[in-house]
Motif scaffolding. Structure first.
Motif, PDB file in Angstrom:
ATOM      1  N   LYS A 128       0.831  -1.222   0.000  1.00  0.00           N
ATOM      2  CA  LYS A 128       0.000   0.000   0.000  1.00  0.00           C
ATOM      3  C   LYS A 128       0.855   1.257   0.000  1.00  0.00           C
ATOM      4  N   ASN A 129       2.075   1.139   0.560  1.00  0.00           N
ATOM      5  CA  ASN A 129       2.874   2.347   0.698  1.00  0.00           C
ATOM      6  C   ASN A 129       4.360   2.005   0.735  1.00  0.00           C
ATOM      7  N   VAL A 130       5.158   2.849   0.069  1.00  0.00           N
ATOM      8  CA  VAL A 130       6.616   2.694   0.110  1.00  0.00           C
ATOM      9  C   VAL A 130       7.201   4.055   0.463  1.00  0.00           C
ATOM     10  N   GLU A 131       8.036   4.078   1.463  1.00  0.00           N
ATOM     11  CA  GLU A 131       8.656   5.349   1.855  1.00  0.00           C
ATOM     12  C   GLU A 131      10.165   5.186   1.945  1.00  0.00           C
ATOM     13  N   PHE A 347       3.471   3.917  -4.780  1.00  0.00           N
ATOM     14  CA  PHE A 347       4.759   4.628  -4.920  1.00  0.00           C
ATOM     15  C   PHE A 347       4.596   6.151  -4.848  1.00  0.00           C
ATOM     16  N   ASP A 348       3.386   6.605  -4.518  1.00  0.00           N
ATOM     17  CA  ASP A 348       3.140   8.063  -4.508  1.00  0.00           C
ATOM     18  C   ASP A 348       4.129   8.819  -3.628  1.00  0.00           C
ATOM     19  N   ASN A 349       4.521   8.203  -2.497  1.00  0.00           N
ATOM     20  CA  ASN A 349       5.439   8.911  -1.585  1.00  0.00           C
ATOM     21  C   ASN A 349       6.891   8.883  -2.050  1.00  0.00           C
ATOM     22  N   LEU A 350       7.149   8.194  -3.147  1.00  0.00           N
ATOM     23  CA  LEU A 350       8.514   8.197  -3.710  1.00  0.00           C
ATOM     24  C   LEU A 350       8.597   9.062  -4.965  1.00  0.00           C
ATOM     25  N   LYS A 351       7.418   9.325  -5.554  1.00  0.00           N
ATOM     26  CA  LYS A 351       7.415   9.952  -6.883  1.00  0.00           C
ATOM     27  C   LYS A 351       8.161  11.280  -6.910  1.00  0.00           C
ATOM     28  N   HIS A 352       8.036  12.065  -5.828  1.00  0.00           N
ATOM     29  CA  HIS A 352       8.673  13.388  -5.853  1.00  0.00           C
ATOM     30  C   HIS A 352      10.205  13.265  -5.832  1.00  0.00           C
ATOM     31  N   LEU A 362      10.394   7.940 -16.658  1.00  0.00           N
ATOM     32  CA  LEU A 362      11.480   7.579 -15.749  1.00  0.00           C
ATOM     33  C   LEU A 362      12.763   7.359 -16.534  1.00  0.00           C
ATOM     34  N   ILE A 363      13.889   7.696 -15.905  1.00  0.00           N
ATOM     35  CA  ILE A 363      15.190   7.521 -16.562  1.00  0.00           C
ATOM     36  C   ILE A 363      15.931   6.407 -15.838  1.00  0.00           C
ATOM     37  N   LEU A 364      16.413   5.428 -16.590  1.00  0.00           N
ATOM     38  CA  LEU A 364      17.121   4.294 -15.995  1.00  0.00           C
ATOM     39  C   LEU A 364      18.567   4.247 -16.459  1.00  0.00           C
ATOM     40  N   SER A 365      19.440   3.740 -15.599  1.00  0.00           N
ATOM     41  CA  SER A 365      20.812   3.469 -16.028  1.00  0.00           C
ATOM     42  C   SER A 365      20.798   2.198 -16.870  1.00  0.00           C
ATOM     43  N   SER A 366      21.922   1.873 -17.474  1.00  0.00           N
ATOM     44  CA  SER A 366      21.970   0.650 -18.287  1.00  0.00           C
ATOM     45  C   SER A 366      21.696  -0.584 -17.424  1.00  0.00           C
ATOM     46  N   ASP A 367      21.920  -0.464 -16.118  1.00  0.00           N
ATOM     47  CA  ASP A 367      21.663  -1.584 -15.203  1.00  0.00           C
ATOM     48  C   ASP A 367      20.278  -1.532 -14.570  1.00  0.00           C
ATOM     49  N   TRP A 372      17.133   8.759  -9.289  1.00  0.00           N
ATOM     50  CA  TRP A 372      16.307   9.396  -8.247  1.00  0.00           C
ATOM     51  C   TRP A 372      17.223  10.033  -7.216  1.00  0.00           C
ATOM     52  N   LYS A 373      16.640  10.753  -6.290  1.00  0.00           N
ATOM     53  CA  LYS A 373      17.461  11.606  -5.420  1.00  0.00           C
ATOM     54  C   LYS A 373      18.345  10.837  -4.440  1.00  0.00           C
ATOM     55  N   GLY A 374      17.987   9.585  -4.109  1.00  0.00           N
ATOM     56  CA  GLY A 374      18.827   8.834  -3.158  1.00  0.00           C
ATOM     57  C   GLY A 374      19.692   7.786  -3.823  1.00  0.00           C
ATOM     58  N   MET A 375      19.867   7.911  -5.134  1.00  0.00           N
ATOM     59  CA  MET A 375      20.494   6.822  -5.903  1.00  0.00           C
ATOM     60  C   MET A 375      21.963   6.563  -5.569  1.00  0.00           C
ATOM     61  N   GLN A 376      22.622   7.490  -4.897  1.00  0.00           N
ATOM     62  CA  GLN A 376      24.041   7.269  -4.597  1.00  0.00           C
ATOM     63  C   GLN A 376      24.216   6.170  -3.554  1.00  0.00           C
ATOM     64  N   THR A 377      23.226   5.994  -2.698  1.00  0.00           N
ATOM     65  CA  THR A 377      23.357   4.975  -1.637  1.00  0.00           C
ATOM     66  C   THR A 377      22.367   3.828  -1.772  1.00  0.00           C
ATOM     67  N   ASN A 378      21.171   4.121  -2.261  1.00  0.00           N
ATOM     68  CA  ASN A 378      20.137   3.080  -2.332  1.00  0.00           C
ATOM     69  C   ASN A 378      19.605   3.017  -3.766  1.00  0.00           C
ATOM     70  N   HIS A 379      19.433   1.802  -4.237  1.00  0.00           N
ATOM     71  CA  HIS A 379      18.995   1.659  -5.629  1.00  0.00           C
ATOM     72  C   HIS A 379      17.523   1.276  -5.723  1.00  0.00           C
ATOM     73  N   ILE A 380      16.866   1.870  -6.712  1.00  0.00           N
ATOM     74  CA  ILE A 380      15.521   1.423  -7.089  1.00  0.00           C
ATOM     75  C   ILE A 380      15.652   0.879  -8.507  1.00  0.00           C
TER      76      ILE A 380
END
Ligand SMILES: Cc1cc2nc3c(=O)[nH]c(=O)nc-3n(C[C@H](O)[C@H](O)[C@H](O)COP(=O)(O)OP(=O)(O)OC[C@H]3O[C@@H](n4cnc5c(N)ncnc54)[C@H](O)[C@@H]3O)c2cc1C
Length: 444
Positions: A128-131, A347-352, A362-367, A372-380
């Motif tokens: 229902k929710n991802v934060e 995913f509404d709480n992640l969209k921003h 959405l923009i994806l890396s080759s992998d 997204w804003k936290g991509m340096q430490t956590n991957h989606i």
């Protein structure tokens, strides 16, 4: 009634949301001692099913059974289609059947067989929710809460309904993805099937064959200029190989769009087998049995309006060439109008936090890492998010195992699965090295 989430398990390396074939492939390849990953894949349905509303008895796969969840990457995996045949004790009868393409029912049974063996799969878990906070994701369903370092979104696509008929959705006007679940009685009804792709063809054939009763009349409407065949050529198949994806990925958006438009029928046509079956039925009906005409197939016609009056639908269809608008009457309307790539509300709480291109995509890396804003430490990671990043193979099964292996290699930061990406016949003439990190995307 909504209950307060109770359990809070230790933080996982990765949570997958949705368990269709694409996340199932990742779950199957992640469930190996060699990955050392703690993963859990959450699915809202109580047990595995694959597009259950379209699991029609005679529908066939568009792809080979060898393009299963694991074989292209790890043919020794216990989750291969061949192992399914052996453990289900039907290997020899299967070989004797001479099938080059199998039924969707059997492939679905294989997928379910895999899903229900996987220790990292959890059903009946509607997220229902991802934060995201302080370097971790919190994923909540009605009864459970999980935390994880990384996320894989595999929630599939959403049914697309044209604006002009949205207001009339009902038990007699519905998206094709609900057909088998609704199992409508079409006896004596005038049925309109809108959409000329594989789903439209499958539904026309099943309606013609009276799987849902004998209709009074069937109209099959498509805006395509004809009933168009899937391009299944061996050179076309090169688009569904890792080598092509690696050449496609670095192209600029204009070139990508040009390629995708040109390749439409390599993924979005009707199999020759299915078309031949339909054509032979029509020939037999019209020229051998000489039945009074009870069906019509209308290419070049777009649904532009619909009104519901006195228990039936008046559909307005516009001709693509002379632009004239015609009316047809239907008691039941089945919309084979495809799917969109919208992210579900959980995913509404992640969209921003997600970074999109000028078309809001959405923009994806080759992998397959989302920018997204936290991509340096956590991957989606996200699978099946549209063709604009990795091309025409993205929504298809052909490269599901390869993509899964790429994601697992990236998650583990080591080459758990060799990718054998340079197998090819064609020389695409674009000098690219496969990219395996986020740097390319970060600098965009
Ligand atoms: C009828 C049909 C036939 C196809 N046949 C072929 C074929 O022969 N060959 C081929 O290459 N491709 C085929 N495709 C295309 C593609 O392979 C399939 O659409 C495939 O199912 C895509 O897999 P997926 O995992 O992305 O999504 P899905 O199969 O749609 O799975 C997504 C899952 O996520 C779950 N979910 C969504 N939201 C949540 C949530 N909030 N919480 C928990 N779970 C959630 C859903 O319940 C669903 O089970 C076909 C497509 C269709 C529609």
């Amino acid at each position: 009634m909504m209950t307060t989430p109770q359990k809070l398990d230790p933080m996982l390396d990765c949570i997958g949301i949705g368990l269709g074939p694409f996340n199932l492939s990742i779950a199957a390849l992640a469930d190996q001692d060699k990955t050392q990953l703690s993963t859990r894949f959450l699915e809202r349905k109580p047990s595995f099913s694959w597009h259950p509303g379209l699991l029609l008895s005679d529908a066939k796969m568009q792809t080979s059974f060898l393009k299963d969840l694991v074989t292209a990457i790890d043919p020794t995996s216990q989750y291969s289609f061949l192992n399914y045949l052996v453990t289900q004790q039907k290997f020899y009868p299967f070989c004797a059947s001479g099938q080059s393409v199998i039924s969707r029912l059997e492939f679905s049974d294989y997928l379910a067989w895999t899903a229900h063996q996987l220790p990292n799969a959890q059903f009946d878990c509607n997220v229902k929710n991802v934060e995201y906070k302080d370097g971790q994701f919190t994923v909540s369903s009605e009864n459970d809460t999980f935390t994880s370092e990384h996320l894989i979104i595999g929630t599939g696509m959403q049914a697309y309904v044209p604006e002009c008929i949205k207001g009339q959705l009902s038990s007699t006007c519905f998206h094709a993805s609900e057909l088998a679940l609704r199992a409508p009685d079409l006896t004596g009804k005038r049925v309109a099937i809108i959409g000329g792709g594989q789903t439209g063809a499958d539904i026309f054939q099943h309606t013609f064959d009276q799987h849902f009763g004998k209709p009074a009349h069937i109209e099959w409407i498509t805006r395509r200029p004809n009933i168009e065949q899937l391009d299944e050529g061996c050179f076309t198949d090169q688009y569904f190989m890792p080598d092509y994806v690696n050449h496609f990925y670095p192209l600029d958006q204009k070139s990508k769009q040009q390629e995708i438009t040109h390749q439409k029928l390599s993924s979005d046509g009707v199999t020759s087998d299915c078309l031949q079956n339909i054509y032979q039925r029509l020939y037999h009906d019209k020229y051998v049995l000489r039945n009074t005409k009870w069906w019509a197939i209308k290419p070049h016609q777009t649904l532009v309006g619909s009104q519901y009056r006195n228990g039936s639908y008046q559909l307005e269809i516009q001709h693509g060439l002379n632009k004239t608008v015609d009316n047809i009457q239907a008691d039941v309307v089945i919309l084979c109008t495809g799917f969109t790539h919208d992210l579900p509300a959980c995913f509404d709480n992640l969209k921003h936090l997600m970074i999109t291109d000028q078309h809001n995509r959405l923009i994806l890396s080759s992998d397959y890492c989302l920018q997204w804003k936290g991509m340096q430490t956590n991957h989606i990671y996200i699978v099946n998010s549209g063709t604009h990043n990795h091309g025409i193979a993205e929504p298809q099964l052909s490269l599901a195992a390869w993509r899964a292996a790429k994601i697992i290699n990236h998650l583990t930061q080591r080459s758990v699965y060799p990718l054998a990406e340079n197998q090819n016949i064609l020389d695409w003439g674009l000098d690219v090295e496969p990219q395996h990190d986020l740097a390319a995307v970060s600098s965009m």
